[in-house]
Design a protein around this motif. Structure first.
Motif: not given
Ligand SMILES: [Ca+2]
Ligand SMILES: [Ca+2]
Length: 181
Positions: A20-21, A85, A108
């Motif tokens: 995700e990051t 995040r 991100l």
């Protein structure tokens, strides 16, 4: 070994956060021990007070706003996933080259997500526009005491004039992006 930090973070969670990051395994475990050391309540979440103990944020004129960016709307606690995040927005863009995933979601720390993050630091009332007042507040925090209100006011006016393309005397995200180019 056997510290609290390493026992609570499961491998699957590390993998998910990695995806995700874009942080590496070792960065995640390092940030997790930082997270747990800030977590004075030892309940797996951080409060605003926990963040205020970070010296870099305490001396940053925009510290309070950056801290706010960690908290989901209306909440006063952030868990490790949410923490990571938000931190991901600060990763340098070049880091993406190593972990490029053509089919994945936009990282991100992409240029556009970074700009969105900066935009939200200004847009306090979240109406998706930076008003003259919102711009002035940030200018005042950043420049400190050496510039008079009048001078700041004319800097704000000039910035808005330069950026404003639809004539509403405020800066939309699209206008903000062009201003930064
Ligand atoms: Ca606004
Ligand atoms: Ca405008």
């Amino acid at each position: 070994m056997g510290s609290r930090a390493s026992t609570l973070l499961r491998d699957e969670e590390i993998e998910e956060i990695k995806k995700e990051t874009g942080f590496s395994h070792s960065q995640i475990t390092r940030l997790y021990s930082r997270f747990t050391s800030l977590d004075k309540g030892e309940n797996g979440t951080l409060s605003r007070e926990d963040f205020q103990r970070i010296p870099e944020l305490a001396i940053n004129p925009l510290g309070d706003r950056i801290i706010n960016a960690f908290f989901p709307e209306g909440e006063d606690q952030v868990n490790f996933r949410g923490f990571m995040r938000t931190l991901a927005h600060f990763r340098p863009i070049e880091d993406n080259e190593k972990s490029k995933d053509q089919n994945g979601p936009e990282p991100l720390n992409s240029r556009s997500n970074k700009l969105h993050f900066a935009f939200r630091l200004y847009d306090l009332d979240k109406d998706d526009k930076i008003s003259r007042d919102e711009l002035l507040q940030v200018l005042r925090m950043m420049v400190g005491v050496n510039i008079s209100d009048e001078q700041l006011g004319s800097i704000a006016d000039r910035t808005i004039q330069e950026a404003d393309q639809d004539g509403d005397s405020a800066i939309s995200f699209a206008e903000f992006v062009k201003l930064r180019c």
